[in-house]
Enzyme design. Structure first.
Site: not given
Ligand code: NAD
Ligand code: ZN
Length: 341
Positions: A38, A63, A107, A43, A99, A286, A263, A200, A40, A195
């Site tokens: 992932c 995970h 939660c 990171h 919960c 979300i 995002g 992608r 994460t 994108d």
């Molecule tokens: P990822 O980083 O692989 O995908 C993000 C995409 O956005 C990349 O392909 C990147 O090139 C593109 N991007 C960058 N700048 C852009 C722009 N100006 N316009 C359009 N696209 C652009 O991430 P992912 O694994 O697909 O996850 C998507 C997002 O969701 C990430 O920001 C991640 O941190 C987040 N996320 C949130 C949760 C949550 O629970 N809220 C869970 C998982 C991931």
């Molecule tokens: Zn809880």
């Protein structure tokens, strides 16, 4: 057992021996078959600012997984040794208001598998039985290994009615392209995906996007004209974490439009509040997946013919995990799978 461990603060990750986790009375011990990397995990690998604040080494990370139940705790009912399972990596407290109201995804005390407690990048992992999800026979292991990120896509995409609607998805990462496939599957009219990465966008097109847009070269008002759209997008799914993308989304929404915001931007986000107010937009944040409504929806859409397998672009044996992290970092990948058997 073998495990991928963040052994100390700083970039990198080590494949090393670690003690098998202990299965508590209400837990399930799972023998890992496949895991997926992932953002994460990347990171944590890179040891960015978020990881420095959040991760306490030594820690087994990861995970996203599928495996088989190897042991069940004495208090566990309804799960047996040998069951093929994945599971929800958000472990919730069970006693906060949300919960207790059955809204576990809200939660206040969520603990993350592979973030706050030992994770799935290991030959064995332990999860509370209530977090385990049994995999229907018709879903193969590859897809079962990515139900966690598909769940992010599904939670976001199914937040608003998409039937006959025009949908804008910003970000064609793995989650954005799976959301595009799902939006088409449930009956959206146009699914436009933006994108800045052509690899992608190619993936998004293969997964069913009506129109892909490299936002460095093309503009959304032009695309709307090309498609014959007159009033703007009905639903927006923000999946890039880019402030610029989110602002483009606000500008291109119809009045009364609905936005699901997944995002995660790096820092603060400046928007034009006039767009929000005068367009009467609804924005929903979300986090994670609804437990377990999103999981049942995922199983059902997969069983009713949705194919998300094209998002899986790379497979590596465990020993080659570094190659997996490299290709993830390059941006020229969808989901990357590591095999533990
Ligand atoms: P990822 O980083 O692989 O995908 C993000 C995409 O956005 C990349 O392909 C990147 O090139 C593109 N991007 C960058 N700048 C852009 C722009 N100006 N316009 C359009 N696209 C652009 O991430 P992912 O694994 O697909 O996850 C998507 C997002 O969701 C990430 O920001 C991640 O941190 C987040 N996320 C949130 C949760 C949550 O629970 N809220 C869970 C998982 C991931
Ligand atoms: Zn809880």
């Amino acid at each position: 057992m073998k495990a991928l461990v963040k052994t100390r603060p700083g970039p990198g990750l080590e494949l090393k021996e670690a003690p098998e986790p202990v299965c508590g009375q209400n837990d399930v011990l799972i023998k890992t078959h496949l895991t997926a990397i992932c953002g994460t995990d990347l990171h944590i690998y890179n040891w960015d600012r978020w990881s420095q604040k959040t991760i306490k080494p030594p820690l087994i990370i990861g995970h996203e997984f599928v495996g088989r139940v190897a042991q069940v705790g004495g208090e566990v009912a309804g799960i047996k040794v040998g069951d093929r399972v994945s599971g929800e990596g958000h472990i919730t407290c069970g006693h906060c208001r949300n919960c207790r109201a059955g809204k576990r995804h809200l939660c206040r005390n969520t603990i993350g598998l592979g973030v706050d407690r030992p994770g799935a990048f290991a030959e064995y992992l332990v999860l509370p039985a209530g977090n385990v999800f049994r995999i229907p026979a018709s879903i193969d292991d590859q897809v079962a290994a990515i139900l966690d990120p598909f769940g992010n896509a599904a939670h976001t995409a199914l937040s608003f009615d998409l039937v006959g609607e025009d949908v804008l998805i910003t970000g064609a990462g793995p989650i954005g392209v799976m959301a595009a496939a799902l939006a088409r599957h449930v009956g959206a009219r146009f699914v436009v995906v933006t994108d800045v990465n052509d690899y992608r966008l190619g993936l998004a097109a293969r997964m069913g996007a009506t129109r892909t847009v490299n936002i460095k070269r093309e503009s959304l008002p032009d695309i709307q004209k090309e498609l014959g759209m007159k009033e703007g997008f009905d639903v927006g799914l923000e999946m890039s974490g880019s402030a610029e993308a989110f602002n483009q989304m606000l500008e291109n929404m119809n009045n009364g439009g609905k936005i699901a915001f997944l995002g995660i931007p790096e820092g603060e986000l400046t928007i034009n509040p006039h767009l929000l107010i005068f367009k009467g937009l609804t924005i929903k944040g979300i986090y994670g997946r609804e437990m377990f409504e999103t999981w049942y929806k995922m199983a059902s859409v997969l069983q009713s013919g949705l194919d998300i397998s094209p998002v899986i672009t790379h497979h590596f044996a465990l020993e080659d995990f570094l190659k997996g992290f490299e290709v993830m970092a390059s941006g020229n990948s969808g989901k990357v799978i590591l095999s533990w058997e």
